[in-house]
Write a protein that holds these residues in place. Sequence first.
Motif, PDB file in Angstrom:
ATOM      1  N   TYR A  39      61.025 -43.939  69.463  1.00  0.00           N
ATOM      2  CA  TYR A  39      60.427 -42.671  69.897  1.00  0.00           C
ATOM      3  C   TYR A  39      59.551 -42.111  68.776  1.00  0.00           C
ATOM      4  CZ  TYR A  39      60.023 -37.772  71.256  1.00  0.00           C
ATOM      5  OH  TYR A  39      59.538 -36.522  71.565  1.00  0.00           O
ATOM      6  N   ILE A  40      59.994 -42.221  67.525  1.00  0.00           N
ATOM      7  CA  ILE A  40      59.198 -41.765  66.385  1.00  0.00           C
ATOM      8  C   ILE A  40      57.908 -42.571  66.283  1.00  0.00           C
ATOM      9  CG2 ILE A  40      59.135 -41.688  63.852  1.00  0.00           C
ATOM     10  CD1 ILE A  40      62.093 -40.845  63.951  1.00  0.00           C
ATOM     11  N   ASP A  59      75.723 -46.555  66.832  1.00  0.00           N
ATOM     12  CA  ASP A  59      75.242 -47.729  67.562  1.00  0.00           C
ATOM     13  C   ASP A  59      73.820 -48.056  67.109  1.00  0.00           C
ATOM     14  OD1 ASP A  59      73.758 -49.045  69.918  1.00  0.00           O
ATOM     15  OD2 ASP A  59      75.861 -49.223  70.513  1.00  0.00           O
ATOM     16  N   SER A  60      73.633 -49.243  66.544  1.00  0.00           N
ATOM     17  CA  SER A  60      72.335 -49.594  65.980  1.00  0.00           C
ATOM     18  C   SER A  60      71.256 -49.712  67.048  1.00  0.00           C
ATOM     19  CB  SER A  60      72.436 -50.911  65.202  1.00  0.00           C
ATOM     20  OG  SER A  60      72.857 -51.971  66.043  1.00  0.00           O
ATOM     21  N   VAL A  61      71.640 -50.077  68.281  1.00  0.00           N
ATOM     22  CA  VAL A  61      70.654 -50.186  69.361  1.00  0.00           C
ATOM     23  C   VAL A  61      70.110 -48.814  69.708  1.00  0.00           C
ATOM     24  CG1 VAL A  61      70.301 -50.834  71.767  1.00  0.00           C
ATOM     25  CG2 VAL A  61      71.682 -52.294  70.272  1.00  0.00           C
ATOM     26  N   LEU A  62      71.004 -47.828  69.849  1.00  0.00           N
ATOM     27  CA  LEU A  62      70.554 -46.478  70.154  1.00  0.00           C
ATOM     28  C   LEU A  62      69.750 -45.890  68.994  1.00  0.00           C
ATOM     29  CD1 LEU A  62      73.628 -44.898  71.973  1.00  0.00           C
ATOM     30  CD2 LEU A  62      71.440 -45.562  72.965  1.00  0.00           C
ATOM     31  N   ALA A  63      70.174 -46.171  67.774  1.00  0.00           N
ATOM     32  CA  ALA A  63      69.435 -45.669  66.610  1.00  0.00           C
ATOM     33  C   ALA A  63      68.025 -46.229  66.596  1.00  0.00           C
ATOM     34  CB  ALA A  63      70.175 -46.050  65.343  1.00  0.00           C
ATOM     35  N   ARG A  64      67.900 -47.506  66.897  1.00  0.00           N
ATOM     36  CA  ARG A  64      66.573 -48.119  66.915  1.00  0.00           C
ATOM     37  C   ARG A  64      65.721 -47.544  68.032  1.00  0.00           C
ATOM     38  NH1 ARG A  64      64.446 -54.224  66.172  1.00  0.00           N
ATOM     39  NH2 ARG A  64      62.901 -54.243  67.816  1.00  0.00           N
ATOM     40  N   MET A  65      66.321 -47.243  69.168  1.00  0.00           N
ATOM     41  CA  MET A  65      65.557 -46.641  70.260  1.00  0.00           C
ATOM     42  C   MET A  65      65.039 -45.255  69.870  1.00  0.00           C
ATOM     43  SD  MET A  65      67.685 -47.794  73.642  1.00  0.00           S
ATOM     44  CE  MET A  65      67.546 -49.455  74.285  1.00  0.00           C
ATOM     45  N   ASN A  66      65.841 -44.511  69.124  1.00  0.00           N
ATOM     46  CA  ASN A  66      65.365 -43.231  68.612  1.00  0.00           C
ATOM     47  C   ASN A  66      64.208 -43.433  67.639  1.00  0.00           C
ATOM     48  OD1 ASN A  66      67.237 -40.480  68.990  1.00  0.00           O
ATOM     49  ND2 ASN A  66      68.217 -42.384  69.628  1.00  0.00           N
ATOM     50  N   LEU A  67      64.286 -44.468  66.829  1.00  0.00           N
ATOM     51  CA  LEU A  67      63.185 -44.782  65.928  1.00  0.00           C
ATOM     52  C   LEU A  67      61.935 -45.146  66.718  1.00  0.00           C
ATOM     53  CD1 LEU A  67      62.108 -45.316  63.044  1.00  0.00           C
ATOM     54  CD2 LEU A  67      62.934 -47.666  63.304  1.00  0.00           C
ATOM     55  N   LYS A 108      50.103 -57.361  76.327  1.00  0.00           N
ATOM     56  CA  LYS A 108      50.683 -57.475  77.649  1.00  0.00           C
ATOM     57  C   LYS A 108      52.016 -56.753  77.788  1.00  0.00           C
ATOM     58  CE  LYS A 108      47.340 -60.029  79.049  1.00  0.00           C
ATOM     59  NZ  LYS A 108      46.485 -59.909  77.889  1.00  0.00           N
ATOM     60  N   ARG A 109      52.541 -56.229  76.670  1.00  0.00           N
ATOM     61  CA  ARG A 109      53.807 -55.526  76.762  1.00  0.00           C
ATOM     62  C   ARG A 109      53.891 -54.515  75.642  1.00  0.00           C
ATOM     63  NH1 ARG A 109      57.384 -57.786  72.978  1.00  0.00           N
ATOM     64  NH2 ARG A 109      56.653 -59.707  72.040  1.00  0.00           N
ATOM     65  N   ASN A 110      54.791 -53.561  75.783  1.00  0.00           N
ATOM     66  CA  ASN A 110      55.021 -52.593  74.721  1.00  0.00           C
ATOM     67  C   ASN A 110      55.944 -53.173  73.673  1.00  0.00           C
ATOM     68  OD1 ASN A 110      53.554 -50.382  75.399  1.00  0.00           O
ATOM     69  ND2 ASN A 110      55.180 -49.336  76.485  1.00  0.00           N
ATOM     70  N   TYR A 111      55.660 -52.906  72.410  1.00  0.00           N
ATOM     71  CA  TYR A 111      56.601 -53.224  71.357  1.00  0.00           C
ATOM     72  C   TYR A 111      57.560 -52.066  71.145  1.00  0.00           C
ATOM     73  CZ  TYR A 111      54.065 -57.388  70.069  1.00  0.00           C
ATOM     74  OH  TYR A 111      53.488 -58.631  70.076  1.00  0.00           O
ATOM     75  N   PHE A 112      57.142 -50.863  71.525  1.00  0.00           N
ATOM     76  CA  PHE A 112      57.948 -49.691  71.229  1.00  0.00           C
ATOM     77  C   PHE A 112      58.253 -48.939  72.514  1.00  0.00           C
ATOM     78  CE2 PHE A 112      57.026 -50.903  67.185  1.00  0.00           C
ATOM     79  CZ  PHE A 112      55.670 -50.912  66.929  1.00  0.00           C
ATOM     80  N   SER A 113      59.528 -48.697  72.745  1.00  0.00           N
ATOM     81  CA  SER A 113      59.937 -47.940  73.919  1.00  0.00           C
ATOM     82  C   SER A 113      59.483 -46.512  73.798  1.00  0.00           C
ATOM     83  CB  SER A 113      61.463 -47.960  74.043  1.00  0.00           C
ATOM     84  OG  SER A 113      61.898 -47.044  75.017  1.00  0.00           O
TER      85      SER A 113
END
Length: 587
Positions: free
Chosen positions: A50-51, A40-48, A2-7
Amino acid sequence: MKRNYFSILSLLGLLGLASCEKVLDKTDLGSVNGSLIFKDSVLARMNLDYIYDQNLPASWGGTWGTRPDLSDESSGESKFFEGTLLVNDVADFGTALNATNNYGKIRVINTFINDVNGGTIAQATKNRLNAQAQFFRAWRYFDLVRLYGGVPLVTKPLQAVGVEARDAAFLSRNTTTETYKQIVSDLDSAMLFLPGKWGSSDWGRITKGGAAALKGRALLYAASPQFNPTDDAAKWQASYAANKQAYDLLVANGYGLHASFDQLWFQEANNPEAVFLTGFNTSTGDQTKKNNGYDNSTRPSYAGTAGGSNQPSWEMVKAFPMKDGKKVGESTKYTYSDQLFYKNRDPRFDKTIAYNGANWPLNGNTSYKLWTYFAGGKTVETKASNTGFYTRKAINPTVGVSDVQYSGTDWIEIRFAEVLLNLAESACGINSLEEAYTHLKAIRKRAGIEAGTDGLYGLKANMTRAEMFEAILFERQIEFAFEGKRFWDLRRWKLIEKTLNGKRRTGVTINLKTTGVPADFATTRDNVDLDVAYTNYFTIVTKQLDTKYAINWKPEYYFFAIPQSAIDNNPKIIQNNTWGGGFDPLK
């Protein structure tokens, strides 16, 4: 799901988030420096994330999709089976500056790892981020090596501007052994820092056991005849050690066979069988929509908006064993006949194959029966099945026609069942046949096959090593039908010529007889005993599905050609010796 786990937001989208103003306040977003992101760990995780989005299998069946047409599961014209494959036809190598091809994805991963290491976030966070990225780098190189053999290994981002940068990017192919070594190195490193299990909010991310399972799969390929024609015992030992490690790690963290062979696809968080998966959702929006198209494309066209793909061949239908686990024609307890092909079969048969007269809950109708026969030369379906059958595996019975195009059923790339069978095959490779029996029996017990008086679930007693290998490949054919595994199994065992060459796959046309059939059959058929209907009212006529050519797979296809465009782009790349070059993919 019902939702995405990954942006799946782009980097620029990430940089525009209001919550990141503390990092990006008054910064030129058109020339943002990576060092700002990795403070910033939040931005780093968002880049991950994308991977993840770029590298998770994008469709049902993995990197090449289901492709049942490249095996005996189904039919479909292809250059592979026509025997007309050309040097540029397998273009997965990738030469364009494109983030969506293999080396484009590897560049993104390498850049991420480089920038994470150069950032100022906590070391423990760096380690966990890098571990996930390294998993996907191994995944990319595994995709390449099983296609071509050894490929150039790039583990750091290459410069992109200038003559010197261009010349430095002219890399020779690493050997196949070196490529597998890099895959193992990345996965070993990943396992050091990945958790055995994530919390529910992060369910679906790569775990320690998932990395171990990919290592086990990769080393099983390396030990298989495609890569190991001399049956090198050391390769089988390495495969066994890796798959035993995967098994132990997964079991220790609560993984195992799901209780239900057919329902395992519909449990999401904490599914014990889901080792490595792609999460899909039911969104109808534009920004986070990630729907699984498999359900809509596979069910009958009148039960969805597309429909009719992945239709089982007659060969696949007849491959399933009987209820006692014995192959068709070998069981002394259950007699098989083509006229009553559906009777007394392995319980996985009814959960995989949808056939004429089968009870198949669809669109919320638990009593729905499928009819695919012809009456008076005309199909009773809106659009006839080409083979006479449909695939019902992982078709959600509760999703209706209007919603099926937004299916959220997750694709499980590596199931725990595969880990068991990888371990069984590796155990057989090192002559530990009793262990192989143990894992095969576990799969068959979950399937619902009868144990028999000997407790072997239909398996032959005292099998030789060769017989055990054959039994394991057969089990994989049944257990993983239409999961994109059969082609790769036949290819890594170099069995495509023996299994398929010179043959034409077949389907059936089921005709309603013109005499002796009740006049009201069309309206009363759902209440007629199926055995009576097949015995008295139907005839089954086989038909060729491969009408243009008999299958003609060629030996050089076990290692595909490096596309000429890649060689033109990099003069140091040497073509495989089976395609006229000097590179030996067996070294």
